[in-house]
Design a protein around this motif. Sequence first.
Motif, PDB file in Angstrom:
ATOM      1  N   VAL A 149     -12.858 119.057  72.742  1.00  0.00           N
ATOM      2  CA  VAL A 149     -11.647 118.267  72.497  1.00  0.00           C
ATOM      3  C   VAL A 149     -10.675 118.488  73.641  1.00  0.00           C
ATOM      4  CG1 VAL A 149      -9.688 117.915  70.964  1.00  0.00           C
ATOM      5  CG2 VAL A 149     -11.951 118.404  70.013  1.00  0.00           C
ATOM      6  N   SER A 150     -10.293 117.396  74.286  1.00  0.00           N
ATOM      7  CA  SER A 150      -9.294 117.480  75.373  1.00  0.00           C
ATOM      8  C   SER A 150      -8.408 116.262  75.311  1.00  0.00           C
ATOM      9  CB  SER A 150      -9.994 117.573  76.731  1.00  0.00           C
ATOM     10  OG  SER A 150     -10.754 116.402  76.966  1.00  0.00           O
TER      11      SER A 150
ATOM     12  N   GLU B 288     -10.692 112.570  72.125  1.00  0.00           N
ATOM     13  CA  GLU B 288     -12.036 112.175  71.703  1.00  0.00           C
ATOM     14  C   GLU B 288     -12.632 113.328  70.903  1.00  0.00           C
ATOM     15  OE1 GLU B 288     -14.435 110.679  74.964  1.00  0.00           O
ATOM     16  OE2 GLU B 288     -12.597 110.217  76.088  1.00  0.00           O
ATOM     17  N   GLU B 289     -13.011 113.057  69.624  1.00  0.00           N
ATOM     18  CA  GLU B 289     -13.481 114.133  68.753  1.00  0.00           C
ATOM     19  C   GLU B 289     -14.998 114.179  68.642  1.00  0.00           C
ATOM     20  OE1 GLU B 289     -11.404 113.392  65.141  1.00  0.00           O
ATOM     21  OE2 GLU B 289      -9.508 114.208  65.883  1.00  0.00           O
ATOM     22  N   LYS B 290     -15.621 113.010  68.466  1.00  0.00           N
ATOM     23  CA  LYS B 290     -17.084 112.996  68.305  1.00  0.00           C
ATOM     24  C   LYS B 290     -17.605 111.597  68.601  1.00  0.00           C
ATOM     25  CE  LYS B 290     -16.310 112.231  63.377  1.00  0.00           C
ATOM     26  NZ  LYS B 290     -16.504 112.757  62.016  1.00  0.00           N
TER      27      LYS B 290
ATOM     28  N   ASN C 187      -8.313 110.483  67.870  1.00  0.00           N
ATOM     29  CA  ASN C 187      -6.948 110.184  67.436  1.00  0.00           C
ATOM     30  C   ASN C 187      -6.115 109.749  68.626  1.00  0.00           C
ATOM     31  OD1 ASN C 187      -6.353 110.389  64.608  1.00  0.00           O
ATOM     32  ND2 ASN C 187      -7.069 112.531  64.745  1.00  0.00           N
ATOM     33  N   VAL C 188      -5.060 108.949  68.318  1.00  0.00           N
ATOM     34  CA  VAL C 188      -4.205 108.390  69.364  1.00  0.00           C
ATOM     35  C   VAL C 188      -2.752 108.597  68.953  1.00  0.00           C
ATOM     36  CG1 VAL C 188      -3.543 106.302  70.608  1.00  0.00           C
ATOM     37  CG2 VAL C 188      -5.947 106.655  69.955  1.00  0.00           C
ATOM     38  N   TRP C 189      -1.942 109.011  69.947  1.00  0.00           N
ATOM     39  CA  TRP C 189      -0.503 109.156  69.721  1.00  0.00           C
ATOM     40  C   TRP C 189       0.252 108.308  70.742  1.00  0.00           C
ATOM     41  CZ3 TRP C 189      -4.007 112.938  69.234  1.00  0.00           C
ATOM     42  CH2 TRP C 189      -3.998 113.701  68.045  1.00  0.00           C
TER      43      TRP C 189
END
Length: 893
Positions: free
Chosen positions: A7-8, A86-88, A97-99
């Motif tokens: 995760v980055s 990017e998780e998987k 997820n996006v912020w």
Amino acid sequence: MSTPQVVSRKIGIVKQIVSGDTITIRDQPKDGPPPEKTICLSNIIAPKLARRTIGNSDETKDEPYAWEAREFLRKKLIGEIVTFVEEKTINNRTYGNVWLGKDTSGPSVAEQLVAEGLVSVKSDTRNVTPELQRLQDLENAAKSVEKGKWSSEPLSAHIRDIKWTIESPRGLVDRLGGKPVKAVIEHVRDGSTVRAFLLPDFYYVTLDMAGIRCPKLEAESEEKSLAKEAQFYVESKLLQRTVDIILYSINSNNFVGRIIHPRGDIAELLLNSGFAECVSWSMNNQMKADVLKQYQSAEKSAKDKQLRRWRNYKPPTASLEVSEFSGIVTEIANADAIIVKSQSGDIKKVFLSSIRPPRDKKFQGEECKTLKPKDFRPLYDIPWMFEAREFLRKKLIGKLVKVSIDYIQPAKDNYPEKTCCTITIGKVNIAEMMVSKGLATVVKYRQNDDQRSIHYSELLAAESKAEKSQYGLHAKKDVPLQRIRDVSNDPAAAKSHLQSLKRAREIKGVVEFVTSGSRVKLFVPKEYCLITFLLAGVKAPRAPRITPGAGSGEGEPYGEEALNFTREHCLQKDVDIQVENMESKGSGFIGWLFVDGVNISVALVEEGLAVVSSFLEQGEHYKALKAAEERAKAKKLNIWKDRVEIEVEAEKVEEDKQVVERKINYQEVVVSETTEELHFYAQAVDQRNTFEGLISRLRQELAENPPLPGAYNPRRGDLAAAKFTEDDQWYRVKIEKVSGPNVNVFYIDYGNRETLNVTRVAALPPGFGNDKPFASEYILACVKLPQDHDYKKMAIEAFREDVVTGKTLLLNVEYKVNNIPVATLMDSVTNADIGKGLISYGYLLVEKTRDKRLKQLMVDYKAAEDEAKKSRSNIWEYGDITEDDAKEFGVGR
């Protein structure tokens, strides 16, 4: 099966919202299109958006709230900087997820969607992470307040009615065209073509940007690279943005229009950056002139800087090809081909751009050409071809037109190069008018073919209206069949028409072909046939003949000039004919042919291009022909140029006679005005074409550049233009007096006078004052009016009846008084002397003269007066009235 990943956090710019839970993010741009990543938001499920039919997949409808979820993200994220994780990856889909922003300090995009009640949270009881628990709490809160999809509103209210296919594109343009319509850009196909939803009705349209074109992605090598760069440029500015679209027209299945973005006009930006070029045909006439100017200026700026597609651009040298000119139409070669004589005298054959004349479907294609009958005549045998040709002929022959060259169609197969143009008369586009009447169809081009009329969209609109109204070629019934019989080479068939043609005397016709100066081919509508017609009373020199396979046959001197004279004055013009007889051998009719009242036999002789036939019997036109021949001889025109008179002594005798005999040199005229003093104004018949051409051009000039009422300040003696009260048309005038708003004018080409309001008078355009007045003043010779007022009025009325306007008369000038010609008038049909006739009926008195040349004329006039006295006609009803005039009678001039 999932693939664990480190995760980055990454930062990018949102390019597109694929659906309520899927986002496409690209790296911040550097040089060229940057790499991009599509992220499916973890732990949530959004309603599915509708899909159109593509390939084998069926069309689907929105799930409730699918559009609202997509729009929530679009309005919040498009073009914005976001942080994503990017998780998987599962089945080639990347979840994460996006912020919004450059960090993760605020709520995630998924959390905001759940809080608005626009998506559902996945139920996973086995592995409830803090993030999933947070989403479930937000979902329960949205449910408790009935927010979004959890509300009690009918679900049907949140499903779009999308029009993927538009049944009547032209109807949509007619309804929405010319005014801004809100839209969302859904896809950028290339730099100048996009797909969009028109709001609020969700019409899904493909739009070509009006006035420009970018390279296509299908292009090769360097062009393809530039096409991709242009596509990215437009995507970065328009994709999924809300814009205004103005529809102008349709092109094949695409709409043509303009995209207005709050930050600028994308078309102008593309031109300015060297991505696009101006395309004139799609510059719709609804686009404002300043917009067109901005586009052209932007393109010029890119050319000057040699940007992108103009990298190797070199300014052109002075063009050798004229792109626009004016001229007179001399022939309609086909229903889309026109012969124009330019003002420099050059003859040009031009074709109407982007239209196709009527065609016979039975004979299309190489394999069908052999099916054509030997006597196949396209003009008469193809439905609507004759009507199309007649429309052009009546509108254009002899008229001044403006020719604007749109493109040059190169030679192909056995067809020569074509110069394709827009032809206008006044402000009317002839091609558009033809199409609107169903007399031609519009050529359908390939999407990237820009060689077309600059008014292509207007042509398509005209065709659409003609199709709806079922005009002409679009009619489902009542298709005209021209069963016109050609008797020009059939003596027996021609002879069957002789008696009906002779009885009718004056018959209307159209000159279809000119064989020589004195031989033409005519279409006679009354008889519905084609005939050969020979000009009576003259013999014109034979013109050179070109026979297929045998070369050209030599003609006689001045034969080609005679042929060209008759072509110029007669070809494809409406004429009147009087049939006298037929050839003894052959199928040709012999008679008189008139164009606008001008006897072409007399006109040919007048120009020295024909001689009076030795077989001509004394008749109504004999004197006019002989007089014309004498004038041509005197001027040594054409065939008389090198002829030498042998009988010198006869000439000397003739000169001696002229000393004591009256000179007769009849001129065909039409009286245009009479005065209370028995003066009259006459126009020469042989000047009628020149005069009517001048007046036609004057009216056309004033129609194209209408004068501002009251802007002209008239002064006495000025040559000006004025609108005649009776027909509200423009004529040339001379200003005689100005009294406040009232102007006294003299119509120099007719001889009548009128008082007008100053708003009906305008400055005469340049070049229209060079021609001399076409009406000249004359005095009726050797007669005078009675003194009594009532008799005088009666005499003037009788004179006006005898010289009624439009009647051709023969005028001979006898002498002059105060520099005004004094003339006799003869009826051209009966050869009756007008003055003598008025004397014999007791309307006028004889006015004696001491001129010995008029001795015989005075004898004839005096005999006529004596006869009137005996019969006590009119002024003589109470006896001889000349006793009171004894002192005046006999005074010579």
